[in-house]
Motif scaffolding. Structure first.
Motif, PDB file in Angstrom:
ATOM      1  N   THR A   7       0.648  -1.374  -0.092  1.00  0.00           N
ATOM      2  CA  THR A   7       0.080   0.159   0.139  1.00  0.00           C
ATOM      3  C   THR A   7       0.760   1.417   0.232  1.00  0.00           C
ATOM      4  OG1 THR A   7      -0.155   0.135   2.357  1.00  0.00           O
ATOM      5  CG2 THR A   7      -1.676  -1.101   1.312  1.00  0.00           C
ATOM      6  N   LEU A   8       0.289   2.263  -0.425  1.00  0.00           N
ATOM      7  CA  LEU A   8       1.128   3.667  -0.245  1.00  0.00           C
ATOM      8  C   LEU A   8       1.700   4.057   1.160  1.00  0.00           C
ATOM      9  CD1 LEU A   8       1.861   6.194  -1.881  1.00  0.00           C
ATOM     10  CD2 LEU A   8      -0.380   6.951  -1.279  1.00  0.00           C
ATOM     11  N   ILE A   9       0.688   3.613   2.054  1.00  0.00           N
ATOM     12  CA  ILE A   9       1.375   3.692   3.619  1.00  0.00           C
ATOM     13  C   ILE A   9       2.430   2.942   3.692  1.00  0.00           C
ATOM     14  CG2 ILE A   9       0.683   3.608   6.107  1.00  0.00           C
ATOM     15  CD1 ILE A   9      -1.047   5.744   4.504  1.00  0.00           C
ATOM     16  N   VAL A  13       6.343   4.644   4.773  1.00  0.00           N
ATOM     17  CA  VAL A  13       6.918   4.333   5.979  1.00  0.00           C
ATOM     18  C   VAL A  13       8.395   3.923   5.742  1.00  0.00           C
ATOM     19  CG1 VAL A  13       7.078   2.726   8.092  1.00  0.00           C
ATOM     20  CG2 VAL A  13       4.879   3.785   7.243  1.00  0.00           C
ATOM     21  N   VAL A  14       8.486   2.793   4.666  1.00  0.00           N
ATOM     22  CA  VAL A  14       9.818   2.363   4.113  1.00  0.00           C
ATOM     23  C   VAL A  14      10.827   3.615   3.948  1.00  0.00           C
ATOM     24  CG1 VAL A  14      11.200   1.073   2.450  1.00  0.00           C
ATOM     25  CG2 VAL A  14       8.988   0.157   3.831  1.00  0.00           C
ATOM     26  N   MET A  15      10.165   4.443   3.006  1.00  0.00           N
ATOM     27  CA  MET A  15      10.942   5.574   2.453  1.00  0.00           C
ATOM     28  C   MET A  15      11.357   6.429   3.649  1.00  0.00           C
ATOM     29  SD  MET A  15      11.275   5.382  -0.783  1.00  0.00           S
ATOM     30  CE  MET A  15      11.761   6.742  -1.251  1.00  0.00           C
ATOM     31  N   THR A  20      15.756   8.606   7.146  1.00  0.00           N
ATOM     32  CA  THR A  20      16.179   8.914   8.455  1.00  0.00           C
ATOM     33  C   THR A  20      17.568   7.978   8.653  1.00  0.00           C
ATOM     34  OG1 THR A  20      14.220   8.799   9.450  1.00  0.00           O
ATOM     35  CG2 THR A  20      15.757   8.153  11.021  1.00  0.00           C
ATOM     36  N   LEU A  21      17.828   6.900   8.000  1.00  0.00           N
ATOM     37  CA  LEU A  21      19.070   6.342   8.027  1.00  0.00           C
ATOM     38  C   LEU A  21      20.290   7.073   7.153  1.00  0.00           C
ATOM     39  CD1 LEU A  21      18.167   2.565   7.673  1.00  0.00           C
ATOM     40  CD2 LEU A  21      19.038   3.709   9.816  1.00  0.00           C
TER      41      LEU A  21
END
Length: 124
Positions: A7-9, A13-15, A20-21
């Motif tokens: 899903t887009l959500i 979240v992965v992006m 952040t990393l």
């Protein structure tokens, strides 16, 4: 019938995690990159100054150019300034006495800016 996929959500979240990393690791990367350039500059200056001293001991005079150190095989090739990534930015220091033969007594980096310790590269 259920279709498999993200899903887009989930993709967002992965992006966000990847961003952040990258935000955490990229400053460390650039610190290590600058530290490596400074270490390479110290080593290059040491090797070239040693070659100039050996040339002076063997020939009884200082070299007329950095090219002469290469021609007479005191250096394999013209040194590259690791900060500017160029062979043409070196600042040549002539011998202190006008009676001394030759033109290359010492050299400094022509790189603009300062090291991490706050000293200008041109003073190294």
């Amino acid at each position: 019938m259920k279709k498999n996929g993200f899903t887009l959500i989930e993709l967002m979240v992965v992006m966000a995690i990847i961003a952040t990393l990258l935000a955490i690791s990229s400053p460390k990367y650039f610190q290590h990159l600058h530290r490596a350039q400074e270490s390479a500059l110290h080593e290059t200056l040491f090797v070239v100054r040693d070659a100039i001293d050996k040339f002076h001991s063997d020939q009884g005079r200082y070299p007329d150019s950095l090219d002469e150190l290469v021609e007479r095989r005191y250096l394999r090739s013209l040194p590259i300034d690791p900060v500017t990534d160029s062979t043409s930015t070196w600042e040549i220091v002539p011998p202190p006495s006008s009676k001394t033969k030759g033109s290359v007594y010492d050299l400094h980096s022509g790189a603009p800016g300062e090291s991490r310790s706050g000293t200008p590269f041109a003073e190294w």
